[in-house]
Design a protein around this motif. Structure first.
Motif, PDB file in Angstrom:
ATOM      1  N   MET A   1       0.845  -1.176   0.000  1.00 32.24           N
ATOM      2  CA  MET A   1       0.000   0.000   0.000  1.00 32.24           C
ATOM      3  C   MET A   1       0.888   1.235   0.000  1.00 32.24           C
ATOM      4  O   MET A   1       1.939   1.255   0.633  1.00 32.24           O
ATOM      5  CB  MET A   1      -0.919  -0.016   1.232  1.00 32.24           C
ATOM      6  CG  MET A   1      -1.823   1.185   1.347  1.00 32.24           C
ATOM      7  SD  MET A   1      -3.003   1.089   2.717  1.00 32.24           S
ATOM      8  CE  MET A   1      -4.413   0.485   1.834  1.00 32.24           C
ATOM      9  N   ARG A   2       0.458   2.264  -0.727  1.00 33.21           N
ATOM     10  CA  ARG A   2       1.193   3.526  -0.809  1.00 33.21           C
ATOM     11  C   ARG A   2       0.235   4.665  -0.471  1.00 33.21           C
ATOM     12  O   ARG A   2      -0.768   4.855  -1.155  1.00 33.21           O
ATOM     13  CB  ARG A   2       1.740   3.700  -2.224  1.00 33.21           C
ATOM     14  CG  ARG A   2       2.508   4.976  -2.436  1.00 33.21           C
ATOM     15  CD  ARG A   2       2.867   5.162  -3.895  1.00 33.21           C
ATOM     16  NE  ARG A   2       4.047   4.384  -4.238  1.00 33.21           N
ATOM     17  CZ  ARG A   2       4.484   4.220  -5.478  1.00 33.21           C
ATOM     18  NH1 ARG A   2       3.824   4.746  -6.494  1.00 33.21           N
ATOM     19  NH2 ARG A   2       5.581   3.524  -5.709  1.00 33.21           N
ATOM     20  N   LEU A   3       0.538   5.406   0.610  1.00 35.60           N
ATOM     21  CA  LEU A   3      -0.330   6.486   1.074  1.00 35.60           C
ATOM     22  C   LEU A   3       0.414   7.810   1.143  1.00 35.60           C
ATOM     23  O   LEU A   3       1.587   7.852   1.520  1.00 35.60           O
ATOM     24  CB  LEU A   3      -0.865   6.175   2.472  1.00 35.60           C
ATOM     25  CG  LEU A   3      -1.876   5.043   2.601  1.00 35.60           C
ATOM     26  CD1 LEU A   3      -2.171   4.781   4.069  1.00 35.60           C
ATOM     27  CD2 LEU A   3      -3.155   5.386   1.858  1.00 35.60           C
ATOM     28  N   ILE A   4      -0.305   8.875   0.834  1.00 38.04           N
ATOM     29  CA  ILE A   4       0.194  10.231   1.036  1.00 38.04           C
ATOM     30  C   ILE A   4      -0.359  10.701   2.374  1.00 38.04           C
ATOM     31  O   ILE A   4      -1.571  10.593   2.623  1.00 38.04           O
ATOM     32  CB  ILE A   4      -0.287  11.181  -0.076  1.00 38.04           C
ATOM     33  CG1 ILE A   4       0.121  10.660  -1.453  1.00 38.04           C
ATOM     34  CG2 ILE A   4       0.260  12.596   0.165  1.00 38.04           C
ATOM     35  CD1 ILE A   4      -0.623  11.323  -2.599  1.00 38.04           C
ATOM     36  N   ILE A   5       0.521  11.200   3.225  1.00 35.91           N
ATOM     37  CA  ILE A   5       0.115  11.765   4.512  1.00 35.91           C
ATOM     38  C   ILE A   5       0.516  13.235   4.498  1.00 35.91           C
ATOM     39  O   ILE A   5       1.664  13.566   4.177  1.00 35.91           O
ATOM     40  CB  ILE A   5       0.822  11.056   5.693  1.00 35.91           C
ATOM     41  CG1 ILE A   5       0.638   9.540   5.636  1.00 35.91           C
ATOM     42  CG2 ILE A   5       0.341  11.644   7.031  1.00 35.91           C
ATOM     43  CD1 ILE A   5      -0.777   9.056   5.725  1.00 35.91           C
ATOM     44  N   GLY A  81      -4.310   6.532  -1.894  1.00 32.54           N
ATOM     45  CA  GLY A  81      -5.058   7.652  -1.364  1.00 32.54           C
ATOM     46  C   GLY A  81      -4.219   8.569  -0.501  1.00 32.54           C
ATOM     47  O   GLY A  81      -2.990   8.449  -0.437  1.00 32.54           O
ATOM     48  N   MET A  82      -4.916   9.482   0.164  1.00 27.11           N
ATOM     49  CA  MET A  82      -4.261  10.545   0.930  1.00 27.11           C
ATOM     50  C   MET A  82      -5.057  10.852   2.183  1.00 27.11           C
ATOM     51  O   MET A  82      -6.295  10.849   2.171  1.00 27.11           O
ATOM     52  CB  MET A  82      -4.148  11.796   0.070  1.00 27.11           C
ATOM     53  CG  MET A  82      -3.509  12.987   0.732  1.00 27.11           C
ATOM     54  SD  MET A  82      -3.335  14.334  -0.466  1.00 27.11           S
ATOM     55  CE  MET A  82      -2.470  15.553   0.526  1.00 27.11           C
ATOM     56  N   ILE A  83      -4.311  11.142   3.253  1.00 28.98           N
ATOM     57  CA  ILE A  83      -4.912  11.566   4.520  1.00 28.98           C
ATOM     58  C   ILE A  83      -4.268  12.890   4.911  1.00 28.98           C
ATOM     59  O   ILE A  83      -3.037  12.978   4.979  1.00 28.98           O
ATOM     60  CB  ILE A  83      -4.675  10.518   5.622  1.00 28.98           C
ATOM     61  CG1 ILE A  83      -5.230   9.152   5.198  1.00 28.98           C
ATOM     62  CG2 ILE A  83      -5.276  10.992   6.943  1.00 28.98           C
ATOM     63  CD1 ILE A  83      -4.682   7.986   5.993  1.00 28.98           C
TER      64      ILE A  83
END
Length: 188
Positions: A1-5, A81-83
């Motif tokens: 998984m790859r997420l932008i924080i 996605g992004m949080i």
């Protein structure tokens, strides 16, 4: 998984930091951190982190908020996605109106246009009609507005338990397993 924080300068930087702490413990999740300049000012006031470099070390990759050439600024860079935690009123407004002047706002815009998950942990109260309208706009575009509101059925006794409840709810939205709080109906 790859997420932008992303961590903005709104009060509540601990939400983004706790999120990074949880994700850092997972070797199957790659994190791409963007922090606003104001976040770097707020973090030492609100947390035990005395320097932003300590927070940056929790992420796999970091980018300055003014680097619009960073990979997360492009839809061709695939993410889950992004949080944005916390999300300031300024960032909410930029996202709601497609004003991608910063990397945080541009990356959020990319998530919306590519139909990827976007969670904005909006940290403001009381709300103005502009805030409410902007939350409505983001929701209509497919984003999620996730105010950090604790559930008291767990009977929290510490600030950490309250923070963990909100962070756990965010992780739930992305299907990330955790044990940050006791779920409704579970025995302690």
């Amino acid at each position: 998984m790859r997420l932008i924080i992303a961590i903005t300068g709104a009060s509540g930087s601990i939400y983004g930091i706790r999120l990074l702490e949880c994700l850092n413990a997972r070797k199957d999740i790659e994190t791409h951190l963007v922090m606003s300049t104001t976040a770097g000012t707020v973090i030492p006031y609100e947390t035990a982190y005395t320097h932003v470099d300590q927070v940056k070390r929790l992420a796999t990759f970091c980018y300055p908020d003014d680097d619009l050439t960073a990979p997360v600024a492009s839809g061709t860079f695939l993410t889950d996605g992004m949080i944005v935690a916390p999300c300031s009123a300024k960032t909410l407004s930029a996202v709601a109106h497609g004003y991608g002047a910063t990397l945080i706002a541009r990356a959020a815009d990319v998530c919306l246009k590519e139909r990827r998950k976007l969670a904005l942990v909006f940290r403001e109260t009381p709300l103005t009609l502009a805030h409410i309208d902007n939350m409505k706009r983001v929701t209509a575009m497919g984003g999620m507005v996730v105010p950090p509101l604790p559930g008291f059925y767990t009977r929290p006794t510490t600030v950490d338990e309250i923070i963990n409840h909100s962070v756990g709810k965010i992780l739930d939205l992305f299907g990330i397993e955790h044990d940050l709080f006791r779920r409704w109906g579970e025995k302690s």
